[in-house]
Design a protein around this motif. Structure first.
Motif, PDB file in Angstrom:
ATOM      1  N   ALA A 145       1.169  -1.142  -0.029  1.00 43.74           N
ATOM      2  CA  ALA A 145      -0.068  -0.115   0.076  1.00 43.74           C
ATOM      3  C   ALA A 145       0.897   1.438   0.019  1.00 43.74           C
ATOM      4  CB  ALA A 145      -0.948  -0.025   1.403  1.00 43.74           C
ATOM      5  N   LEU A 146       1.885   1.309   0.850  1.00 39.76           N
ATOM      6  CA  LEU A 146       2.861   2.436   0.905  1.00 39.76           C
ATOM      7  C   LEU A 146       3.619   2.599  -0.377  1.00 39.76           C
ATOM      8  CD1 LEU A 146       4.145   2.281   4.660  1.00 39.76           C
ATOM      9  CD2 LEU A 146       2.912   4.069   3.691  1.00 39.76           C
ATOM     10  N   ARG A 147       3.984   1.482  -1.119  1.00 41.06           N
ATOM     11  CA  ARG A 147       4.697   1.572  -2.288  1.00 41.06           C
ATOM     12  C   ARG A 147       3.966   2.097  -3.455  1.00 41.06           C
ATOM     13  NH1 ARG A 147      10.030   0.714  -3.124  1.00 41.06           N
ATOM     14  NH2 ARG A 147       9.943  -1.258  -2.209  1.00 41.06           N
ATOM     15  N   GLY A 148       2.511   2.042  -3.405  1.00 41.25           N
ATOM     16  CA  GLY A 148       1.693   2.526  -4.335  1.00 41.25           C
ATOM     17  C   GLY A 148       1.601   4.100  -4.275  1.00 41.25           C
ATOM     18  N   ALA A 149       1.997   4.604  -3.187  1.00 41.75           N
ATOM     19  CA  ALA A 149       2.171   6.039  -2.963  1.00 41.75           C
ATOM     20  C   ALA A 149       3.319   6.506  -3.375  1.00 41.75           C
ATOM     21  CB  ALA A 149       2.066   6.680  -1.551  1.00 41.75           C
ATOM     22  N   ARG A 150       4.273   5.814  -4.020  1.00 42.10           N
ATOM     23  CA  ARG A 150       5.452   6.113  -4.620  1.00 42.10           C
ATOM     24  C   ARG A 150       6.368   7.141  -3.674  1.00 42.10           C
ATOM     25  NH1 ARG A 150       1.379   7.992  -7.618  1.00 42.10           N
ATOM     26  NH2 ARG A 150       1.906  10.013  -7.279  1.00 42.10           N
ATOM     27  N   PRO A 151       6.647   6.434  -2.576  1.00 39.56           N
ATOM     28  CA  PRO A 151       7.733   6.964  -1.660  1.00 39.56           C
ATOM     29  C   PRO A 151       9.194   7.019  -2.588  1.00 39.56           C
ATOM     30  CG  PRO A 151       7.361   4.846  -1.097  1.00 39.56           C
ATOM     31  CD  PRO A 151       6.534   4.926  -2.093  1.00 39.56           C
ATOM     32  N   ARG A 152      10.281   7.898  -2.010  1.00 43.18           N
ATOM     33  CA  ARG A 152      11.482   8.035  -2.349  1.00 43.18           C
ATOM     34  C   ARG A 152      12.300   6.778  -2.117  1.00 43.18           C
ATOM     35  NH1 ARG A 152      15.407  12.053  -3.401  1.00 43.18           N
ATOM     36  NH2 ARG A 152      13.806  13.535  -3.340  1.00 43.18           N
ATOM     37  N   TRP A 153      11.893   6.241  -0.752  1.00 46.15           N
ATOM     38  CA  TRP A 153      12.496   5.164  -0.073  1.00 46.15           C
ATOM     39  C   TRP A 153      11.710   4.564   0.856  1.00 46.15           C
ATOM     40  CZ3 TRP A 153      16.959   2.614  -1.478  1.00 46.15           C
ATOM     41  CH2 TRP A 153      17.510   1.958  -0.587  1.00 46.15           C
ATOM     42  N   LEU A 154      11.474   3.425   0.877  1.00 47.09           N
ATOM     43  CA  LEU A 154      10.449   2.515   1.850  1.00 47.09           C
ATOM     44  C   LEU A 154      11.405   1.425   2.804  1.00 47.09           C
ATOM     45  CD1 LEU A 154       7.556   1.817   2.379  1.00 47.09           C
ATOM     46  CD2 LEU A 154       7.686   0.181   0.523  1.00 47.09           C
ATOM     47  N   VAL A 155      11.015   2.044   3.978  1.00 54.20           N
ATOM     48  CA  VAL A 155      11.632   1.127   5.161  1.00 54.20           C
ATOM     49  C   VAL A 155      10.622   0.370   5.943  1.00 54.20           C
ATOM     50  CG1 VAL A 155      13.264   1.100   7.136  1.00 54.20           C
ATOM     51  CG2 VAL A 155      13.470   2.910   4.993  1.00 54.20           C
ATOM     52  N   LEU A 156      10.934  -0.721   6.268  1.00 57.29           N
ATOM     53  CA  LEU A 156      10.227  -1.515   7.327  1.00 57.29           C
ATOM     54  C   LEU A 156      11.206  -1.685   8.507  1.00 57.29           C
ATOM     55  CD1 LEU A 156       7.779  -3.300   8.241  1.00 57.29           C
ATOM     56  CD2 LEU A 156       9.040  -5.353   7.482  1.00 57.29           C
ATOM     57  N   ALA A 157      10.538  -1.072   9.622  1.00 56.01           N
ATOM     58  CA  ALA A 157      11.489  -1.203  10.937  1.00 56.01           C
ATOM     59  C   ALA A 157      10.510  -1.782  11.982  1.00 56.01           C
ATOM     60  CB  ALA A 157      11.549   0.156  11.312  1.00 56.01           C
ATOM     61  N   THR A 158      11.381  -2.790  12.847  1.00 56.65           N
ATOM     62  CA  THR A 158      10.653  -3.388  13.977  1.00 56.65           C
ATOM     63  C   THR A 158      11.870  -3.939  14.886  1.00 56.65           C
ATOM     64  OG1 THR A 158       9.182  -5.419  14.335  1.00 56.65           O
ATOM     65  CG2 THR A 158      11.009  -5.470  12.613  1.00 56.65           C
ATOM     66  N   PRO A 159      11.350  -3.875  16.245  1.00 59.07           N
ATOM     67  CA  PRO A 159      12.167  -4.315  17.301  1.00 59.07           C
ATOM     68  C   PRO A 159      12.749  -5.848  16.955  1.00 59.07           C
ATOM     69  CG  PRO A 159      10.440  -3.127  18.123  1.00 59.07           C
ATOM     70  CD  PRO A 159      10.032  -3.525  16.721  1.00 59.07           C
ATOM     71  N   VAL A 160      11.613  -6.719  16.451  1.00 58.07           N
ATOM     72  CA  VAL A 160      12.015  -8.246  16.500  1.00 58.07           C
ATOM     73  C   VAL A 160      11.443  -9.031  15.523  1.00 58.07           C
ATOM     74  CG1 VAL A 160      10.318  -8.574  18.270  1.00 58.07           C
ATOM     75  CG2 VAL A 160      12.268 -10.326  18.082  1.00 58.07           C
ATOM     76  N   ALA A 161      11.861  -9.877  14.976  1.00 59.97           N
ATOM     77  CA  ALA A 161      11.349 -10.828  13.847  1.00 59.97           C
ATOM     78  C   ALA A 161      12.254 -11.877  13.607  1.00 59.97           C
ATOM     79  CB  ALA A 161      11.207 -10.057  12.364  1.00 59.97           C
ATOM     80  N   PRO A 162      11.929 -12.860  12.913  1.00 60.52           N
ATOM     81  CA  PRO A 162      12.486 -14.145  12.630  1.00 60.52           C
ATOM     82  C   PRO A 162      13.654 -13.670  11.383  1.00 60.52           C
ATOM     83  CG  PRO A 162      10.440 -14.700  12.012  1.00 60.52           C
ATOM     84  CD  PRO A 162      10.595 -13.288  13.033  1.00 60.52           C
ATOM     85  N   PRO A 163      14.742 -14.470  11.284  1.00 56.86           N
ATOM     86  CA  PRO A 163      15.614 -14.053  10.265  1.00 56.86           C
ATOM     87  C   PRO A 163      14.933 -14.244   8.834  1.00 56.86           C
ATOM     88  CG  PRO A 163      16.504 -15.837  11.412  1.00 56.86           C
ATOM     89  CD  PRO A 163      15.162 -15.335  12.248  1.00 56.86           C
ATOM     90  N   GLU A 164      14.173 -15.330   8.667  1.00 56.44           N
ATOM     91  CA  GLU A 164      13.761 -15.900   7.324  1.00 56.44           C
ATOM     92  C   GLU A 164      12.533 -14.783   7.079  1.00 56.44           C
ATOM     93  OE1 GLU A 164      11.700 -18.358  10.584  1.00 56.44           O
ATOM     94  OE2 GLU A 164      13.876 -17.615  10.078  1.00 56.44           O
TER      95      GLU A 164
END
Length: 222
Positions: A145-164
């Motif tokens: 959804a965010l990509r559809g708004a044409r950002p210059r750069w798209l970042v996903l940020a989270t404290p914790v997630a599995p490596p895969e």
């Protein structure tokens, strides 16, 4: 181990602030992502908004997910083709489910943000924040959804997630920032000392504390 979402957001915000992103805007996945994203927005002095996502349930078995939809212009839709084919859901039935869930997203946006204008991601560094990511299904459709708004750069940020999951999300975002990638990975709540369920009222209160973006200079100035 994080003490709570506030501390996790402060640590995540410090990491992101060091990157020096251009024109950042922060987007939270409610409910749990909101207090984390608030601290990130404070660290970056960036505006805070939401990306709301809803499961698309089968018409006759709503608890079984056919896919998901995220608000946006246009909305982003993810459909599990295998479930769709197996369930025999028609195009018309799917459209009806999508319309219903999009109406619910609009209702929730009005409830959480009380009429405030959306923060456009166009031309900005858009940073999607959650309190933890397990499979990444919700984050995936929100990133689209965010990509559809044409950002210059798209970042996903989270404290914790599995490596895969971090590896898989790198196919959706330009950059993934994750403070901890334990393996084997267990429930997100196990990586927090305090991980209470948030109410709608708490979400509204957190959003009310978010930084307000200063208006740009009048035309012809700056």
């Amino acid at each position: 181990m994080f003490s709570d979402r506030i501390e996790a957001g402060q640590r995540l915000g410090a990491r992101l602030a060091a990157a020096g992103y251009e024109r950042p805007a922060v987007y939270a996945l409610p409910r749990g992502g909101v207090p984390v994203a608030l601290e990130v927005a404070r660290a970056l002095q960036a505006p805070l908004d939401l990306v709301l996502v809803r499961k698309l349930g089968l018409p006759y078995q709503p608890e079984l997910a056919l896919g998901a939809v995220a608000e946006g212009e246009p909305p982003a839709v993810y459909i599990n083709d295998r479930v769709w084919r197996f369930a025999g859901v028609s195009d018309g039935e799917l459209e009806a489910v999508k319309r219903r869930e999009l109406a619910e997203l609009e209702r929730r946006r009005a409830r959480y943000l009380e009429g405030r204008e959306r923060v456009s991601a166009t031309g900005r560094t858009a940073i999607l924040v959650d309190d933890g990511i397990a499979t990444g299904a919700t984050a995936r459709v929100a990133l689209r959804a965010l990509r559809g708004a044409r950002p210059r750069w798209l970042v996903l940020a989270t404290p914790v997630a599995p490596p895969e999951t971090v590896e898989a999300m790198a196919q959706e975002a330009d950059e993934v920032v994750c403070l901890a990638t334990p393996a084997p990975f267990h429930a997100i709540s196990l990586y927090y000392r305090r991980f209470e369920q948030l109410t709608d009222e708490q979400v509204v209160a957190y959003l009310a504390e978010a930084p307000v973006e200063a208006p740009g200079p009048p035309a012809g100035e700056g």
